[in-house]
Write a protein that holds these residues in place. Structure first.
Motif, PDB file in Angstrom:
ATOM      1  N   HIS A 219     -61.362  25.925  88.357  1.00 29.30           N
ATOM      2  CA  HIS A 219     -61.998  26.190  87.062  1.00 29.30           C
ATOM      3  C   HIS A 219     -62.951  27.390  87.062  1.00 29.30           C
ATOM      4  CE1 HIS A 219     -60.139  22.537  85.782  1.00 29.30           C
ATOM      5  NE2 HIS A 219     -60.778  21.857  86.704  1.00 29.30           N
ATOM      6  N   GLY A 220     -62.686  28.383  87.935  1.00 26.43           N
ATOM      7  CA  GLY A 220     -63.497  29.584  87.900  1.00 26.43           C
ATOM      8  C   GLY A 220     -63.113  30.558  88.997  1.00 26.43           C
ATOM      9  N   THR A 221     -63.754  31.727  88.980  1.00 28.87           N
ATOM     10  CA  THR A 221     -63.471  32.765  89.975  1.00 28.87           C
ATOM     11  C   THR A 221     -64.768  33.413  90.452  1.00 28.87           C
ATOM     12  OG1 THR A 221     -63.257  34.505  88.306  1.00 28.87           O
ATOM     13  CG2 THR A 221     -61.233  33.339  88.922  1.00 28.87           C
ATOM     14  N   ILE A 222     -64.667  34.088  91.592  1.00 26.18           N
ATOM     15  CA  ILE A 222     -65.738  34.929  92.118  1.00 26.18           C
ATOM     16  C   ILE A 222     -65.057  36.184  92.640  1.00 26.18           C
ATOM     17  CG2 ILE A 222     -65.683  33.807  94.387  1.00 26.18           C
ATOM     18  CD1 ILE A 222     -68.736  34.387  94.577  1.00 26.18           C
ATOM     19  N   ASP A 223     -65.769  37.325  92.639  1.00 24.66           N
ATOM     20  CA  ASP A 223     -65.190  38.561  93.165  1.00 24.66           C
ATOM     21  C   ASP A 223     -64.606  38.338  94.552  1.00 24.66           C
ATOM     22  OD1 ASP A 223     -65.965  39.919  90.883  1.00 24.66           O
ATOM     23  OD2 ASP A 223     -67.670  40.918  91.825  1.00 24.66           O
ATOM     24  N   GLU A 224     -63.660  39.195  94.909  1.00 26.86           N
ATOM     25  CA  GLU A 224     -62.953  39.064  96.183  1.00 26.86           C
ATOM     26  C   GLU A 224     -63.858  39.401  97.370  1.00 26.86           C
ATOM     27  OE1 GLU A 224     -59.376  41.351  96.138  1.00 26.86           O
ATOM     28  OE2 GLU A 224     -58.580  40.283  94.414  1.00 26.86           O
ATOM     29  N   THR A 225     -63.431  38.913  98.523  1.00 23.42           N
ATOM     30  CA  THR A 225     -64.077  39.227  99.795  1.00 23.42           C
ATOM     31  C   THR A 225     -64.182  40.739  99.961  1.00 23.42           C
ATOM     32  OG1 THR A 225     -63.234  37.204 100.809  1.00 23.42           O
ATOM     33  CG2 THR A 225     -63.744  39.042 102.301  1.00 23.42           C
ATOM     34  N   ARG A 226     -65.316  41.205 100.533  1.00 16.42           N
ATOM     35  CA  ARG A 226     -65.445  42.646 100.796  1.00 16.42           C
ATOM     36  C   ARG A 226     -66.429  42.878 101.939  1.00 16.42           C
ATOM     37  NH1 ARG A 226     -67.787  42.566  95.472  1.00 16.42           N
ATOM     38  NH2 ARG A 226     -70.037  42.876  95.507  1.00 16.42           N
ATOM     39  N   ASN A 227     -66.406  44.094 102.429  1.00 15.09           N
ATOM     40  CA  ASN A 227     -67.312  44.496 103.505  1.00 15.09           C
ATOM     41  C   ASN A 227     -68.547  45.156 102.914  1.00 15.09           C
ATOM     42  OD1 ASN A 227     -65.618  43.670 105.654  1.00 15.09           O
ATOM     43  ND2 ASN A 227     -64.381  45.486 105.333  1.00 15.09           N
ATOM     44  N   ILE A 228     -69.710  44.833 103.521  1.00 15.61           N
ATOM     45  CA  ILE A 228     -70.975  45.391 103.059  1.00 15.61           C
ATOM     46  C   ILE A 228     -71.665  46.060 104.247  1.00 15.61           C
ATOM     47  CG2 ILE A 228     -73.242  44.839 102.062  1.00 15.61           C
ATOM     48  CD1 ILE A 228     -71.872  42.525 100.605  1.00 15.61           C
ATOM     49  N   LYS A 229     -72.218  47.212 103.992  1.00  7.16           N
ATOM     50  CA  LYS A 229     -72.899  47.996 105.017  1.00  7.16           C
ATOM     51  C   LYS A 229     -74.107  47.232 105.563  1.00  7.16           C
ATOM     52  CE  LYS A 229     -75.311  51.972 104.260  1.00  7.16           C
ATOM     53  NZ  LYS A 229     -75.476  53.363 103.818  1.00  7.16           N
ATOM     54  N   TRP A 230     -74.368  47.424 106.877  1.00  8.98           N
ATOM     55  CA  TRP A 230     -75.491  46.782 107.533  1.00  8.98           C
ATOM     56  C   TRP A 230     -76.775  47.052 106.759  1.00  8.98           C
ATOM     57  CZ3 TRP A 230     -80.180  48.117 109.693  1.00  8.98           C
ATOM     58  CH2 TRP A 230     -80.764  47.170 110.534  1.00  8.98           C
TER      59      TRP A 230
END
Length: 160
Positions: A23-34
């Motif tokens: 019943h919902g979504t969240i943005d996809e997995t991603r890499n984030i800078k240190w």
């Protein structure tokens, strides 16, 4: 063991994995800078809201109507899990189908047929089933050739 060469600039990225319940979504997995931050948009389906938001298995405080979650100062991998629940404040959607028009004592239908001066016929004289296709109803004609009105149909619609 990680070996680094002195004098080179290194930029580390860490994966933030996301999952959303039914019943919902969240943005996809991603890499984030240190050391960086990442904002993840959360979208419940109509009639639902956020139930829980967990980061690395620990519940975080977030409004049930929040539109996003921001993870800050990322220095290792993380996992964001969001679940959804029925929103008790959401307006109820009507489940009742549109009521077909019923003929009055004279046998004339009482709604949209009154606006159709050709008696529900197309240019070639066939019964007009445009309404039938969009509402799963069909027009029937009695033995005397007069229209009996609109009737509910199960399954496919066929012209009479």
């Amino acid at each position: 063991m990680i070996i680094r060469v002195k004098g080179l600039k290194y930029i580390d990225f860490f994966k933030v994995t996301t999952t959303a319940g039914d019943h919902g979504t969240i943005d996809e997995t991603r890499n984030i800078k240190w050391g960086g931050s990442g904002t993840f948009h959360i979208t419940p389906d109509d009639g639902y809201r956020i139930s829980t938001c967990k980061v690395d298995g620990k519940t975080v405080k977030i409004s049930k109507t929040a539109k996003s979650y921001t993870i800050r100062n990322v220095k290792n991998t993380h996992r964001i899990d969001v679940t959804f629940e029925k929103d008790p404040n959401a307006p109820e959607k009507p489940n009742t189908p549109e009521q077909p028009s019923q003929p009055d004592e004279s046998g004339q239908s009482s709604s949209s047929d009154a606006q159709n001066p050709d008696g529900g016929k197309t240019d070639n004289g066939e019964a007009d089933n445009a309404k039938a296709e969009s509402t799963k109803e069909s027009r029937s004609t009695g033995a005397d050739g007069k229209t009996d009105g609109w009737k509910k149909a199960e399954g496919d619609i066929h012209a009479f």
